[in-house]
Structures are given as C-alpha cells and as structure tokens.
Design an enzyme around this catalytic site. Structure first.
Site, mmCIF file in Angstrom:
data_model
loop_
_atom_site.group_PDB
_atom_site.id
_atom_site.type_symbol
_atom_site.label_atom_id
_atom_site.label_comp_id
_atom_site.label_asym_id
_atom_site.label_seq_id
_atom_site.Cartn_x
_atom_site.Cartn_y
_atom_site.Cartn_z
ATOM 1 N N HIS A 29 70.585 5.107 -83.379
ATOM 2 C CA HIS A 29 69.471 6.123 -83.276
ATOM 3 C C HIS A 29 68.281 6.685 -81.969
ATOM 4 C CE1 HIS A 29 68.049 10.197 -84.592
ATOM 5 N NE2 HIS A 29 67.200 9.440 -84.926
ATOM 6 N N ASP A 58 70.881 13.357 -80.013
ATOM 7 C CA ASP A 58 71.527 15.186 -80.436
ATOM 8 C C ASP A 58 71.212 15.907 -78.927
ATOM 9 O OD1 ASP A 58 69.728 14.823 -82.737
ATOM 10 O OD2 ASP A 58 68.310 13.379 -82.718
ATOM 11 N N HIS A 71 65.847 14.569 -79.321
ATOM 12 C CA HIS A 71 65.242 14.362 -80.045
ATOM 13 C C HIS A 71 65.241 15.653 -81.141
ATOM 14 C CE1 HIS A 71 65.704 12.728 -84.986
ATOM 15 N NE2 HIS A 71 64.575 13.241 -84.645
#
Length: 78
Positions: A29, A58, A71
């Site tokens: 992540h 993202d 993010h």
C-alpha cells in the site's frame, strides 16, 4: 525504465490482478511507505525488492491535467 513507464506498468499489473484470481501474499500500500516516502518510485521499487506481489497506488488528476500519484486528494500533507 523511466518513471512514467514504471507507473503505467504498475497500473496494468494492478488491473490484471483484479481481473483474475492471483495468489497475492503481499500488497504494498503506497509502496514501502513505512521506510520510504509514500507513493514515490523509490517506495515502489523497494517494495518490489522486498517481495511485494502487487503495488497499490492512488491516482488523481490535477486541475492543469497532470497525473498525481498521492494517497490523499490534495497535497496538504506533503
């Protein structure tokens, strides 16, 4: 491999993973964000070197139409 190509490669691989069943043990992540600046090429490279099976990131489009890998929806934390 230049940075844009690395990002596109990550996106393609991510889409492939969602379209078929893969044995994913480690999902990074924002890359190796615990050790490196999150959502940077360094963080993504290091996550892969550390054994990540897939990268998560993202993507946002700025008002002037530039792609931003971050993010959050804004850059206030940066």
């Amino acid at each position: 491999m230049n940075n844009a190509l690395k990002i596109v490669t990550c996106l393609v691989l991510s889409m492939m993973a969602y379209n078929r069943v893969l044995a994913i043990d480690i999902l990074a992540h924002r890359g190796a964000s615990g050790e490196y600046p999150q959502s940077t090429i360094l963080a993504f490279d290091m996550a892969l070197e550390q054994g990540a099976d897939i990268l998560e990131l993202d993507i946002h489009l700025s008002k002037d139409q530039f792609i931003i890998i971050n993010h959050d929806a804004d850059l206030k934390k940066m």
